[in-house]
Design a protein around this motif. Structure first.
Motif, mmCIF file in Angstrom:
data_model
loop_
_atom_site.group_PDB
_atom_site.id
_atom_site.type_symbol
_atom_site.label_atom_id
_atom_site.label_comp_id
_atom_site.label_asym_id
_atom_site.label_seq_id
_atom_site.Cartn_x
_atom_site.Cartn_y
_atom_site.Cartn_z
ATOM 1 N N UNK A 69 0.819 -1.212 0.000
ATOM 2 C CA UNK A 69 0.000 0.000 0.000
ATOM 3 C C UNK A 69 0.855 1.265 0.000
ATOM 4 N N UNK A 70 2.057 1.193 0.544
ATOM 5 C CA UNK A 70 2.926 2.376 0.519
ATOM 6 C C UNK A 70 3.298 2.780 -0.903
ATOM 7 N N UNK A 71 3.179 1.863 -1.856
ATOM 8 C CA UNK A 71 3.411 2.230 -3.259
ATOM 9 C C UNK A 71 2.457 3.325 -3.714
ATOM 10 N N UNK A 72 1.295 3.396 -3.082
ATOM 11 C CA UNK A 72 0.308 4.408 -3.459
ATOM 12 C C UNK A 72 0.775 5.830 -3.142
ATOM 13 N N UNK A 73 1.798 5.977 -2.310
ATOM 14 C CA UNK A 73 2.335 7.315 -2.054
ATOM 15 C C UNK A 73 2.757 8.001 -3.350
ATOM 16 N N UNK A 74 3.160 7.213 -4.330
ATOM 17 C CA UNK A 74 3.656 7.761 -5.591
ATOM 18 C C UNK A 74 2.589 7.800 -6.674
ATOM 19 N N UNK A 75 1.346 7.481 -6.311
ATOM 20 C CA UNK A 75 0.271 7.443 -7.299
ATOM 21 C C UNK A 75 -0.184 8.849 -7.671
ATOM 22 N N UNK A 76 -0.562 9.020 -8.927
ATOM 23 C CA UNK A 76 -1.132 10.292 -9.381
ATOM 24 C C UNK A 76 -2.634 10.357 -9.124
ATOM 25 N N UNK A 77 -3.226 9.235 -8.709
ATOM 26 C CA UNK A 77 -4.644 9.220 -8.364
ATOM 27 C C UNK A 77 -4.799 9.714 -6.926
ATOM 28 N N UNK A 78 -5.597 10.755 -6.686
ATOM 29 C CA UNK A 78 -5.658 11.354 -5.346
ATOM 30 C C UNK A 78 -6.194 10.423 -4.267
ATOM 31 N N UNK A 79 -7.104 9.513 -4.612
ATOM 32 C CA UNK A 79 -7.616 8.584 -3.602
ATOM 33 C C UNK A 79 -6.576 7.526 -3.255
ATOM 34 N N UNK A 80 -5.879 7.019 -4.258
ATOM 35 C CA UNK A 80 -4.804 6.074 -3.978
ATOM 36 C C UNK A 80 -3.718 6.735 -3.132
ATOM 37 N N UNK A 81 -3.380 7.975 -3.470
ATOM 38 C CA UNK A 81 -2.360 8.696 -2.702
ATOM 39 C C UNK A 81 -2.801 8.903 -1.259
ATOM 40 N N UNK A 82 -4.095 9.143 -1.045
ATOM 41 C CA UNK A 82 -4.608 9.317 0.315
ATOM 42 C C UNK A 82 -4.486 8.025 1.111
ATOM 43 N N UNK A 83 -4.796 6.898 0.490
ATOM 44 C CA UNK A 83 -4.654 5.607 1.167
ATOM 45 C C UNK A 83 -3.186 5.353 1.505
ATOM 46 N N UNK A 84 -2.292 5.655 0.565
ATOM 47 C CA UNK A 84 -0.868 5.463 0.814
ATOM 48 C C UNK A 84 -0.350 6.333 1.943
ATOM 49 N N UNK A 85 -0.784 7.603 1.978
ATOM 50 C CA UNK A 85 -0.315 8.511 3.021
ATOM 51 C C UNK A 85 -0.914 8.151 4.376
ATOM 52 N N UNK A 86 -2.178 7.762 4.403
ATOM 53 C CA UNK A 86 -2.787 7.326 5.664
ATOM 54 C C UNK A 86 -2.077 6.090 6.205
ATOM 55 N N UNK A 87 -1.672 5.198 5.310
ATOM 56 C CA UNK A 87 -0.919 4.009 5.714
ATOM 57 C C UNK A 87 0.428 4.409 6.312
ATOM 58 N N UNK A 88 1.127 5.313 5.642
ATOM 59 C CA UNK A 88 2.413 5.790 6.161
ATOM 60 C C UNK A 88 2.237 6.437 7.530
ATOM 61 N N UNK A 89 1.192 7.239 7.682
ATOM 62 C CA UNK A 89 0.967 7.923 8.955
ATOM 63 C C UNK A 89 0.596 6.954 10.072
ATOM 64 N N UNK A 90 -0.080 5.854 9.726
ATOM 65 C CA UNK A 90 -0.392 4.843 10.739
ATOM 66 C C UNK A 90 0.888 4.231 11.304
ATOM 67 N N UNK A 91 1.901 4.113 10.472
ATOM 68 C CA UNK A 91 3.183 3.574 10.918
ATOM 69 C C UNK A 91 4.022 4.619 11.647
ATOM 70 N N UNK A 92 4.094 5.807 11.076
ATOM 71 C CA UNK A 92 5.063 6.813 11.522
ATOM 72 C C UNK A 92 4.566 7.645 12.697
ATOM 73 N N UNK A 93 3.301 8.021 12.672
ATOM 74 C CA UNK A 93 2.803 9.020 13.627
ATOM 75 C C UNK A 93 2.393 8.393 14.955
ATOM 76 N N UNK A 94 3.384 7.816 15.622
ATOM 77 C CA UNK A 94 3.203 7.259 16.954
ATOM 78 C C UNK A 94 3.837 8.199 17.978
ATOM 79 N N UNK A 95 3.301 8.248 19.202
ATOM 80 C CA UNK A 95 3.846 9.166 20.211
ATOM 81 C C UNK A 95 5.346 8.968 20.418
#
Length: 247
Positions: A69-95
């Motif tokens: 799903x992180x591959x979607x970070x590089x997608x030109x489709x805005x919904x795919x990019x949103x899924x990719x970024x939300x996935x990245x944030x689920x991993x990264x944005x921890x206290x």
């Protein structure tokens, strides 16, 4: 591109997990992982494909790995990019210990001689920044949202004239952040702002970003419900914590 660097950074530093729930709401997109971590990103629903099935990507999303799903970070489709970024944030944005809780305005360095360039309309920030600065220029894709807004395309030419830049992290999903940061490279303070912000200072340090202002999710089920019901930041409430990270 920064999206590629973000993907590589996340893949190198966080173990692979699986998605167990994905919500693509009208305001935000949310991803829950198999350790119950939740990340969100803004949904550009107006740019979605027409028809009753607006997400054209991989199905089902639940059960897939974060690596896929992180591959979607590089997608030109805005919904795919949103899924990719939300996935990245689920991993990264921890206290983390270096996270400073509170509103951006408590940490942003702005003086009365500064010209501030805001990319994306952040309503609650407008009045305080106008009061604290010499001038506030607001660049927005939808100039009908408020009086005095400038077309978003003007940001590339006018950010070099600013001392402080406040840039929406949704520009990651539109493929515009690289150019915006280049335009803002002469600014003393450059902040990436919003719930979509990946709190990964190592990624943004080479681009003269000085401050990341985003959220960590405290109550995943509540955030998922808000997203499903078309809500956003004003309804997340105590389910999230606003945090800031010096880069």
């Amino acid at each position: 591109m920064i999206t590629t660097e973000l993907k590589e950074h996340v893949l190198a530093r966080w173990p692979e997990k699986r998605l167990v729930d994905v919500r693509i709401g009208l305001g935000y997109t949310a991803v829950r992982l198999d350790d119950d971590s939740v990340g969100v990103a803004y949904t550009f629903h107006r740019e979605a494909a027409s028809g009753c099935s607006v997400f054209k990507g991989k199905r089902p999303l639940a059960g897939r790995t974060t690596t896929e799903i992180l591959d979607y970070l590089e997608s030109s489709d805005p919904l795919e990019a949103a899924v990719g970024l939300a996935c990245a944030n689920a991993l990264v944005n921890q206290p983390q210990p270096e996270h400073c809780e509170g509103d951006l305005l408590h940490f942003l360095s702005v003086g009365f001689l500064d010209r501030v360039g805001m990319v994306g309309f952040f309503g609650p920030l407008v009045a305080p920044l106008k009061k604290r600065s010499r001038e506030l220029l607001i660049f927005e894709r939808d100039v009908t949202r408020a009086d005095g807004l400038l077309p978003a395309a003007e940001a590339f030419a006018r950010l070099p004239q600013c001392d402080v830049a406040v840039i929406t992290s949704t520009s990651l999903m539109l493929g515009q952040l690289d150019r915006l940061l280049e335009a803002a490279s002469g600014c003393r303070e450059v902040a990436l702002v919003g719930a979509s912000t990946p709190l990964a200072p190592e990624v943004f340090r080479p681009y003269q970003v000085t401050l990341l202002s985003g959220i960590t999710v405290l109550d995943g089920p509540s955030v998922l419900q808000v997203v499903s019901e078309g809500g956003g930041m004003e309804f997340f409430g105590d389910s999230v914590r606003k945090v800031n990270v010096r880069v």
